[in-house]
Design a protein around this motif. Structure first.
Motif, PDB file in Angstrom:
ATOM      1  N   PRO A 140      42.226  48.869  64.332  1.00  0.00           N
ATOM      2  CA  PRO A 140      41.845  50.284  64.237  1.00  0.00           C
ATOM      3  C   PRO A 140      42.004  50.794  62.806  1.00  0.00           C
ATOM      4  O   PRO A 140      42.533  50.085  61.943  1.00  0.00           O
ATOM      5  CB  PRO A 140      42.819  50.962  65.198  1.00  0.00           C
ATOM      6  CG  PRO A 140      43.997  50.052  65.258  1.00  0.00           C
ATOM      7  CD  PRO A 140      43.467  48.662  65.084  1.00  0.00           C
ATOM      8  N   ASN A 141      41.558  52.014  62.588  1.00  0.00           N
ATOM      9  CA  ASN A 141      41.630  52.612  61.250  1.00  0.00           C
ATOM     10  C   ASN A 141      40.888  51.775  60.207  1.00  0.00           C
ATOM     11  O   ASN A 141      41.325  51.649  59.063  1.00  0.00           O
ATOM     12  CB  ASN A 141      43.076  52.822  60.820  1.00  0.00           C
ATOM     13  CG  ASN A 141      43.819  53.791  61.733  1.00  0.00           C
ATOM     14  OD1 ASN A 141      43.237  54.761  62.234  1.00  0.00           O
ATOM     15  ND2 ASN A 141      45.096  53.512  61.972  1.00  0.00           N
ATOM     16  N   ASN A 142      39.777  51.166  60.665  1.00  0.00           N
ATOM     17  CA  ASN A 142      38.898  50.391  59.765  1.00  0.00           C
ATOM     18  C   ASN A 142      39.595  49.204  59.108  1.00  0.00           C
ATOM     19  O   ASN A 142      39.222  48.782  58.013  1.00  0.00           O
ATOM     20  CB  ASN A 142      38.306  51.298  58.676  1.00  0.00           C
ATOM     21  CG  ASN A 142      37.361  52.329  59.244  1.00  0.00           C
ATOM     22  OD1 ASN A 142      36.506  52.001  60.072  1.00  0.00           O
ATOM     23  ND2 ASN A 142      37.514  53.580  58.829  1.00  0.00           N
ATOM     24  N   ARG A 143      40.579  48.647  59.777  1.00  0.00           N
ATOM     25  CA  ARG A 143      41.273  47.499  59.211  1.00  0.00           C
ATOM     26  C   ARG A 143      40.515  46.208  59.539  1.00  0.00           C
ATOM     27  O   ARG A 143      40.209  45.936  60.706  1.00  0.00           O
ATOM     28  CB  ARG A 143      42.702  47.419  59.740  1.00  0.00           C
ATOM     29  CG  ARG A 143      43.619  48.529  59.242  1.00  0.00           C
ATOM     30  CD  ARG A 143      45.087  48.139  59.398  1.00  0.00           C
ATOM     31  NE  ARG A 143      45.428  47.927  60.795  1.00  0.00           N
ATOM     32  CZ  ARG A 143      45.929  48.870  61.589  1.00  0.00           C
ATOM     33  NH1 ARG A 143      46.129  50.100  61.121  1.00  0.00           N
ATOM     34  NH2 ARG A 143      46.219  48.603  62.837  1.00  0.00           N
ATOM     35  N   THR A 144      40.230  45.440  58.498  1.00  0.00           N
ATOM     36  CA  THR A 144      39.569  44.147  58.687  1.00  0.00           C
ATOM     37  C   THR A 144      40.598  43.099  59.088  1.00  0.00           C
ATOM     38  O   THR A 144      41.706  43.056  58.530  1.00  0.00           O
ATOM     39  CB  THR A 144      38.871  43.701  57.383  1.00  0.00           C
ATOM     40  OG1 THR A 144      37.894  44.681  57.017  1.00  0.00           O
ATOM     41  CG2 THR A 144      38.189  42.345  57.538  1.00  0.00           C
ATOM     42  N   GLY A 145      40.244  42.254  60.046  1.00  0.00           N
ATOM     43  CA  GLY A 145      41.158  41.198  60.481  1.00  0.00           C
ATOM     44  C   GLY A 145      41.413  40.189  59.375  1.00  0.00           C
ATOM     45  O   GLY A 145      40.592  39.984  58.478  1.00  0.00           O
TER      46      GLY A 145
END
Length: 348
Positions: A75-80
Motif C-alpha cells: 500500500p501507499n504506492n510501495r513497490t515490492g
C-alpha cells in the motif's frame, strides 16, 4: 577430485511479484484514491566464470537452480522488493548451450565473465498505475510475469595453449611432469591418464604457459572408442599441439597416422593447428634406430621431427624453444567478445 566436464542443469529465474489493489484511508485526506504498488522484479540466473574451479562436479548433485521471486507490491504506492539474482560459478572454459535446441548461448573463458541465462519476470502493476480521469477508483491490478525456465548443457573445454596428444603410453604424462610442476599418475601400461592434466611451464620471458596432457587416443576415438572421444574437446582451445610418438613402438609411422586420422575425423579445425612432431623414448633406442625412425616420421608427415626422452630429460630444451617460437606466431591480441558475452560485472 573427480573430473567432470559435462553437465545438464535446469535454471529457473524468479517470478515477478503481483501488483495489489489498495486505497488510501487516512484521516483528514478526502478521496484518498488508489495506492496499490507494483510488484518487484524476479531475480535472474547468471553464470560467472571462476578460475578457482576445475570441474563441473558441483552440478552432478545440483540439477535445479532457482533465483528468488519478487515481492508483492504494498500500500501507499510501495513497490515490492526485487528478487535477488542467483550467481552460479562455473570453471573458466565452460561453453553454455540450450539443451533442447543446441543453440550456444555463451562461452565463459575469462575470470569473472558473466552470462545471463534466465531473466527474471517483470513485476505486476498495482491499481495506482491504472488511475485516470475516467477511472478515479480502479480495482484493476496485474500479476507478475513468470521468470524464464531453461535447461542448459554445460561443457568444459580446458583452456591451455599447448596440447600434448598421442597414443596411450607415448609418454605424455611423463613429458608434462618433467617440464612443469604437474604430478600426473605415470605407469608403463595404457590409459594411465583417465582425465586431462594441466601444468604451467615457465616461459623464458617470465610468463607461464599452460600445457594440457590429453588422455590417450586410439583408433576409433572419434566414434566413442576408448577414452579419447570424451577428451578431444579439450584440444579445441589449444594454439599448438605436441604430437608425441613412442619411438619404441613397432610402427611409429602407423601410430602417427592413427592420431592424425582421429583428429581429422573429429573435425573442429584440429588438423589445422600447428603441430610439433616429437619422437619420444630415444633413451631406449640405438643412434641408428633414432635416425631411421625420425626419418620415417619426417617423410610421412612432411615435417621435421624432434627426438627426445622425457624420462631421461633429453632434448627438452629444443622442444620448448620450438614451442615458444610457434606460440609467438600464433598468439593474437585478446579482448574479443564471443556470443554476446559480457566481460566484467555488468549484464545486459
Amino acid at each position: 577430485m573427480q573430473f567432470i566436464d559435462q553437465a545438464e542443469i535446469e535454471v529457473q529465474a524468479g517470478d515477478g511479484g503481483d501488483g495489489i489493489v489498495a486505497f488510501r484511508r487516512e484521516k483528514y485526506v478526502p478521496a484518498g484514491g488508489p495506492s496499490g504498488g507494483n510488484g518487484g522484479r524476479g531475480g535472474s540466473v547468471i553464470l560467472v566464470a571462476d578460475p578457482n574451479l576445475q570441474t563441473l562436479l558441483d552440478f552432478r548433485f545440483q540439477h535445479v537452480i532457482k533465483a528468488e521471486h519478487g515481492a508483492k507490491g504494498g500500500p501507499n504506492n510501495r513497490t515490492g522488493a526485487s528478487g535477488a539474482d542467483r550467481l552460479v560459478r562455473v570453471p573458466c572454459g565452460t561453453v553454455v548451450s540450450n539443451a533442447q535446441t543446441g543453440e550456444i548461448l555463451g562461452d565463459l573463458t575469462h575470470r569473472e565473465d558473466q552470462l545471463l541465462v534466465a531473466r527474471g519476470g517483470k513485476g505486476g502493476m498495482g491499481n495506482a498505475h491504472f488511475l485516470s480521469n475516467r477511472n478515479r477508483a480502479p480495482h484493476k491490478f496485474t500479476e507478475g510475469k513468470p521468470g524464464e525456465h531453461v535447461r542448459l548443457r554445460l561443457e568444459l573445454k580446458l583452456i591451455a595453449e599447448v596440447g600434448i596428444v598421442g597414443l596411450p603410453n607415448a609418454g605424455k604424462s611423463t613429458l608434462i611432469s618433467v617440464v612443469s610442476s604437474a604430478r600426473p599418475k605415470v605407469a608403463d601400461y595404457p590409459f594411465t591418464t583417465l582425465q586431462p592434466n594441466l601444468g604451467v611451464v615457465p616461459h623464458p620471458l617470465g610468463d607461464g604457459v599452460v600445457f594440457a596432457d590429453i588422455p590417450g587416443l586410439i583408433e576409433g576415438a572419434h566414434l566413442g572408442v576408448g577414452l579419447g572421444h570424451e577428451f578431444l574437446r579439450h584440444v579445441e582451445r589449444t594454439r599448438v599441439l605436441i604430437h608425441l610418438v613412442d619411438g619404441t613402438a613397432a610402427d611409429p609411422v602407423k601410430d602417427y597416422q592413427t592420431i592424425q586420422q582421429e583428429l581429422r575425423a573429429y573435425g573442429h579445425g584440429l588438423t589445422e593447428k600447428p603441430q610439433i612432431l616429437v619422437l619420444n623414448k630415444i633413451d631406449a633406442l640405438a643412434p641408428q634406430e633414432i635416425a631411421e625412425r625420425s626419418q620415417g616420421l619426417s617423410t610421412a608427415a612432411a615435417t621435421s621431427v624432434l627426438a627426445i626422452s622425457a624420462i631421461a630429460k633429453q632434448g627438452l630444451d629444443p622442444l620448448l624453444q620450438r614451442v615458444w617460437e610457434q606460440l609467438s606466431l600464433e598468439r593474437q591480441p585478446s579482448g574479443t567478445v564471443e556470443f554476446g558475452l559480457i566481460s566484467g560485472n555488468s549484464v545486459h
